[in-house]
Design an enzyme around this catalytic site. Structure first.
Site, PDB file in Angstrom:
ATOM      1  N   TRP A  26       0.784  -1.275  -0.021  1.00  0.00           N
ATOM      2  CA  TRP A  26       0.109  -0.076   0.082  1.00  0.00           C
ATOM      3  C   TRP A  26       0.923   1.253  -0.091  1.00  0.00           C
ATOM      4  CZ3 TRP A  26      -2.540   2.089   5.066  1.00  0.00           C
ATOM      5  CH2 TRP A  26      -3.443   3.230   4.798  1.00  0.00           C
ATOM      6  N   TYR A  57      -3.514   1.230  -5.048  1.00  0.00           N
ATOM      7  CA  TYR A  57      -2.438   1.614  -4.184  1.00  0.00           C
ATOM      8  C   TYR A  57      -1.294   2.725  -5.144  1.00  0.00           C
ATOM      9  CZ  TYR A  57      -3.618  -1.847  -0.877  1.00  0.00           C
ATOM     10  OH  TYR A  57      -4.363  -2.544   0.224  1.00  0.00           O
ATOM     11  N   SER A 208      -3.419  -3.858   8.188  1.00  0.00           N
ATOM     12  CA  SER A 208      -3.030  -2.767   9.189  1.00  0.00           C
ATOM     13  C   SER A 208      -3.070  -3.576  10.789  1.00  0.00           C
ATOM     14  CB  SER A 208      -3.730  -1.462   9.276  1.00  0.00           C
ATOM     15  OG  SER A 208      -3.764  -0.891   8.242  1.00  0.00           O
ATOM     16  N   LEU A 210      -0.620  -3.483  12.829  1.00  0.00           N
ATOM     17  CA  LEU A 210       0.002  -2.388  13.907  1.00  0.00           C
ATOM     18  C   LEU A 210      -0.910  -1.042  13.900  1.00  0.00           C
ATOM     19  CD1 LEU A 210       3.717  -2.689  12.842  1.00  0.00           C
ATOM     20  CD2 LEU A 210       2.410  -4.300  14.217  1.00  0.00           C
TER      21      LEU A 210
HETATM   22  P1  NAP Z   1       0.860  -1.647   9.662  1.00  0.00           P
HETATM   23  O1  NAP Z   1       1.886  -2.510   9.552  1.00  0.00           O
HETATM   24  O2  NAP Z   1      -0.386  -1.967  10.975  1.00  0.00           O
HETATM   25  O3  NAP Z   1       1.509  -0.247   9.640  1.00  0.00           O
HETATM   26  C1  NAP Z   1       2.634   0.128   8.887  1.00  0.00           C
HETATM   27  C2  NAP Z   1       2.901   1.523   9.445  1.00  0.00           C
HETATM   28  O4  NAP Z   1       3.465   1.257  10.719  1.00  0.00           O
HETATM   29  C3  NAP Z   1       4.028   2.191   8.525  1.00  0.00           C
HETATM   30  O5  NAP Z   1       3.732   3.415   8.632  1.00  0.00           O
HETATM   31  C4  NAP Z   1       5.353   1.878   9.221  1.00  0.00           C
HETATM   32  O6  NAP Z   1       6.179   3.127   9.424  1.00  0.00           O
HETATM   33  C5  NAP Z   1       4.737   2.051  10.934  1.00  0.00           C
HETATM   34  N1  NAP Z   1       5.416   1.189  11.557  1.00  0.00           N
HETATM   35  C6  NAP Z   1       5.924  -0.085  11.685  1.00  0.00           C
HETATM   36  N2  NAP Z   1       6.851  -0.379  12.519  1.00  0.00           N
HETATM   37  C7  NAP Z   1       6.989   0.897  13.472  1.00  0.00           C
HETATM   38  C8  NAP Z   1       7.804   1.146  14.409  1.00  0.00           C
HETATM   39  N3  NAP Z   1       8.602  -0.014  14.921  1.00  0.00           N
HETATM   40  N4  NAP Z   1       7.873   2.396  14.927  1.00  0.00           N
HETATM   41  C9  NAP Z   1       7.021   3.333  14.373  1.00  0.00           C
HETATM   42  N5  NAP Z   1       6.230   2.940  13.315  1.00  0.00           N
HETATM   43  C10 NAP Z   1       6.198   1.508  12.828  1.00  0.00           C
HETATM   44  O7  NAP Z   1       0.200  -1.914   8.285  1.00  0.00           O
HETATM   45  P2  NAP Z   1      -0.393  -0.881   6.920  1.00  0.00           P
HETATM   46  O8  NAP Z   1       0.815  -0.433   6.196  1.00  0.00           O
HETATM   47  O9  NAP Z   1      -1.381  -0.016   7.538  1.00  0.00           O
HETATM   48  O10 NAP Z   1      -1.054  -2.122   6.220  1.00  0.00           O
HETATM   49  C11 NAP Z   1      -0.640  -3.079   5.644  1.00  0.00           C
HETATM   50  C12 NAP Z   1      -0.992  -3.891   4.322  1.00  0.00           C
HETATM   51  O11 NAP Z   1      -2.360  -3.952   4.548  1.00  0.00           O
HETATM   52  C13 NAP Z   1      -0.909  -2.703   3.332  1.00  0.00           C
HETATM   53  O12 NAP Z   1       0.377  -2.598   2.765  1.00  0.00           O
HETATM   54  C14 NAP Z   1      -1.867  -3.238   2.388  1.00  0.00           C
HETATM   55  O13 NAP Z   1      -1.323  -4.288   1.659  1.00  0.00           O
HETATM   56  C15 NAP Z   1      -3.134  -3.924   3.384  1.00  0.00           C
HETATM   57  N6  NAP Z   1      -4.146  -3.092   3.385  1.00  0.00           N
HETATM   58  C16 NAP Z   1      -5.261  -3.260   2.824  1.00  0.00           C
HETATM   59  C17 NAP Z   1      -6.401  -2.703   3.025  1.00  0.00           C
HETATM   60  C18 NAP Z   1      -7.773  -2.861   2.536  1.00  0.00           C
HETATM   61  O14 NAP Z   1      -8.844  -2.368   2.410  1.00  0.00           O
HETATM   62  N7  NAP Z   1      -7.502  -4.213   2.232  1.00  0.00           N
HETATM   63  C19 NAP Z   1      -6.448  -1.461   3.788  1.00  0.00           C
HETATM   64  C20 NAP Z   1      -5.188  -0.739   4.348  1.00  0.00           C
HETATM   65  C21 NAP Z   1      -4.147  -1.639   4.093  1.00  0.00           C
HETATM   66  P3  NAP Z   1       7.763   2.655   8.716  1.00  0.00           P
HETATM   67  O15 NAP Z   1       7.150   2.570   7.078  1.00  0.00           O
HETATM   68  O16 NAP Z   1       8.464   3.844   8.873  1.00  0.00           O
HETATM   69  O17 NAP Z   1       8.165   1.321   9.325  1.00  0.00           O
END
Ligand code: NAP
Length: 300
Positions: A26, A57, A208, A210
């Protein structure tokens, strides 16, 4: 003790075998092609064999994340066979949704072109479109299966009744429902989504995990829902010698052995680090403390 299953598993009733954690694209368009290659390589090396993207995306640069992955595949065609490639159709901001058969089929064909591949392993309806009857959505999905453009079909952000209505009109199984699930979004356990995935032998894929990063920066001493959850996670993390994120991922995975969380970090070093979640051991008491922190009231 509760412990995430570290082994590969089949998605739903399909023959698609995926690692216990998936990597999401994403946020991929925050970086360039070389970075996209490094992140995808790191994920595959860490056993995160399901790469999750979507046509939308990269928006407002629609298709950008798929293009970046397509560049990775073009530069290293062998990498395609190392991954289970998942993408999605149905979101077109600002409309926002359109799941009519012709739209879905056209979007998939565009995705195939951008991704430099001839088949999508797992093809999702990204979000339900209120204006398209389930029978029409089923028709669009089946046109793609019958044309050999997609191997397996799934939905994302479907309520249980939407899932069962669409499934009743399909001659093959929906192998997954991808929904938001994390310590800060525990609804799928309570609204019937997780029950239904078990009933239909579909995989619950957790986006998501986290909380989109909000959990990671939360002050655990704050008297808020997220603060309470962070504190409950920190207790598990400290005892296991891991960070809060590993504890959060473990929470999603022990909620049911088949659940696959999708992480979204854009920092290469954090990708492999997420596997620390597989080492976490959590007592039932610790698990329910995270549930109680989310509810805000004790369990009866
Ligand atoms: P997430 O893993 O919950 O959140 C990622 C975010 O957390 C990034 O901004 C990352 O920043 C931050 N993060 C991770 N480790 C960290 C740490 N130790 N300290 C501070 N910040 C930290 O997942 P997400 O990116 O929201 O979503 C994951 C995937 O789910 C997406 O890529 C997509 O494939 C899928 N998704 C699907 C839908 C849907 O409608 N189907 C919707 C949303 C997402 P850094 O990059 O700086 O590490």
């Amino acid at each position: 003790m509760l412990k995430p299953l570290a082994n590969e598993r089949l998605l739903g009733t399909s023959e698609l075998s995926v690692g216990p954690i998936s990597y999401g694209h994403w946020r991929l368009s925050e970086g360039n092609a070389a970075e996209a290659a490094a992140k995808t390589r790191a994920a595959l090396d860490a056993g995160m064999t399901m790469i999750d993207t979507a046509s939308v995306y990269g928006y407002p640069d629609f298709g950008k994340a798929e293009e970046l992955l397509g560049d990775v595949i073009k530069a290293d065609p062998g990498i395609r066979n190392e991954m289970v490639l998942a993408t999605k159709a149905g979101i077109y901001p600002p409309t926002p949704y359109d799941c009519r058969p012709d739209t879905i089929v056209q979007t998939c064909e565009d995705s195939l072109r951008r991704l430099n591949t001839d088949v999508i392993d797992l093809f999702y309806i990204h979000r339900p479109d209120m204006l398209t009857p389930h029978a029409d959505v089923a028709e669009g999905l089946m046109r793609l299966v019958e044309a050999g453009k997609v191997r397996e079909i799934a939905v994302s952000n479907y309520t249980p009744s939407m899932f069962s209505a669409l499934q009743s009109m399909l001659p093959r199984p929906l192998v997954a429902n991808q929904v938001e699930f994390s310590p800060v979004r525990q609804d799928p356990v309570w609204d019937g989504t997780l029950d239904q995935c078990q009933e239909y032998s579909a995989t619950l894929i957790a986006w998501s995990p986290l909380g989109g990063g909000a959990l990671m920066t939360q002050d655990a001493s704050e008297a808020s829902q997220t603060g309470r959850i962070a504190a409950a996670l920190d207790a598990v993390a400290d005892r296991n010698g891991v960070d809060r994120g590993a504890a959060a991922l473990a929470f999603t995975m022990v909620s049911h052995p088949g659940i696959v969380p999708i992480i979204g970090t854009q920092r290469v070093e954090r990708i492999a680090e997420a596997n620390r979640a597989l080492e976490v051991e959590m007592s039932r008491e610790e698990y329910y403390a995270i549930v109680t922190a989310w509810r805000g009231v004790g369990l009866p």
